[in-house]
Design a protein around this motif. Sequence first.
Motif, PDB file in Angstrom:
ATOM      1  N   GLY A 106       0.831  -1.193   0.000  1.00 29.17           N
ATOM      2  CA  GLY A 106       0.000   0.000   0.000  1.00 29.17           C
ATOM      3  C   GLY A 106       0.866   1.244   0.000  1.00 29.17           C
ATOM      4  O   GLY A 106       2.083   1.165   0.190  1.00 29.17           O
ATOM      5  N   ASP A 112       3.329   1.673   2.785  1.00 31.47           N
ATOM      6  CA  ASP A 112       4.236   0.534   2.980  1.00 31.47           C
ATOM      7  C   ASP A 112       3.659  -0.587   3.840  1.00 31.47           C
ATOM      8  O   ASP A 112       4.405  -1.336   4.470  1.00 31.47           O
ATOM      9  CB  ASP A 112       5.596   0.985   3.529  1.00 31.47           C
ATOM     10  CG  ASP A 112       6.320   1.876   2.541  1.00 31.47           C
ATOM     11  OD1 ASP A 112       6.604   1.404   1.430  1.00 31.47           O
ATOM     12  OD2 ASP A 112       6.566   3.053   2.862  1.00 31.47           O
ATOM     13  N   THR A 113       2.348  -0.662   3.889  1.00 33.04           N
ATOM     14  CA  THR A 113       1.734  -1.849   4.484  1.00 33.04           C
ATOM     15  C   THR A 113       1.875  -2.971   3.456  1.00 33.04           C
ATOM     16  O   THR A 113       2.010  -2.693   2.261  1.00 33.04           O
ATOM     17  CB  THR A 113       0.238  -1.637   4.752  1.00 33.04           C
ATOM     18  OG1 THR A 113      -0.338  -1.101   3.561  1.00 33.04           O
ATOM     19  CG2 THR A 113       0.015  -0.667   5.894  1.00 33.04           C
ATOM     20  N   MET A 114       1.854  -4.211   3.919  1.00 33.21           N
ATOM     21  CA  MET A 114       2.062  -5.313   2.990  1.00 33.21           C
ATOM     22  C   MET A 114       0.902  -6.297   2.994  1.00 33.21           C
ATOM     23  O   MET A 114       0.549  -6.859   4.022  1.00 33.21           O
ATOM     24  CB  MET A 114       3.339  -6.064   3.354  1.00 33.21           C
ATOM     25  CG  MET A 114       3.545  -7.294   2.483  1.00 33.21           C
ATOM     26  SD  MET A 114       5.114  -8.141   2.730  1.00 33.21           S
ATOM     27  CE  MET A 114       5.297  -8.124   4.463  1.00 33.21           C
TER      28      MET A 114
END
Lengths: 130, 203
Positions: free
Chosen positions: A89, A92-94
């Motif tokens: 995202g 930097d969410t995965m």
Amino acid sequence: MRTLQLSLAWLLPWTFAVPAVGLAENPAYLQLEGANLAQGRTIWLGTCEGCHGYGTAGAPIPMEKDDWKDRLKKPQSLLYQHAIEGFYGPDDTMMPARGGNTKLSDADVKAAVDYMTALAKHYQQFSAKP
Amino acid sequence: MQITLNKKWLALGVAAALTTTATFVVAVEDAANKPMIAPKTMADALHLVMDSDRTVYTRKIVNRLAAKEKVITASEHFDDEKALVLPAQMFRFGAEMVAKRAEKLPDVNFSYSLQSLWPVNTQNAPKTDAEKAGLKFVAENKGKNFYTTEELGGTNYFTAIYADTAVAPVCVSCHNDHKDSPRRDFKLGDVMGGVVIRIPLES
């Protein structure tokens, strides 16, 4: 002591009954119509719910209107691709490929995405909290 | 403009100003030391800071540079491999530094640690009954925290336990494959352990 024994005896069948009821009956998540969504729900409960049910790692929760408002505007094929290949995202969410479950086929993942977007669409109209 | 000041009034003014300042300082000190933060609020606040810092480290350092851009790796053997420390190690190093620095601060009195019912390092296994009960509770009740009090060595403590969840495939693969891991069926989203925060309660 007698009451304790009684209550233990009462509990015993339940300890077996609970795992037997299992995921399919999880009342926390809506059952939706159709074989695809039923299968998608089972897959979703097994692999995706651990994050998407609670917002773990920043996963969007289908019961939260704002989490999905903009995502639902994306084409379904793009959501499939992100779920199958994995996705980072803007913050930097995965989203890990296949939710980290390498045993799932593309069709399995797509069915889980279908269930999650159907759930999200439902909660765009109806609030999860009474 | 001309200011004429009667000496008597000046003295009075200075005296008044001084008392006000003194009262003000005392008042500020009183407010700063007034006991009003409940142990649960303090534990929740501490956990919020720890968890947010660790999440930012995971996202902005590990996810971005190691997983996405692949310019560096993160590894348990960060020294030998010139790699980033793992988020769990980052957390433990922080806890160890806090414990050390707090020794010199008699008023700062709390401890925290990362534990698990299935620890890679047996040092991270729960020791007290409250820890055991709390780790079990957070593993079985996703999304909920555990709060209790316990008496240890004659002191009463408030103990709070917060779930630590598998947020990335590496959490799962590393723990499941680790030679010292007693559990090998973790999957993403599972609760792998918990953060234990302990605050002494004055009697």
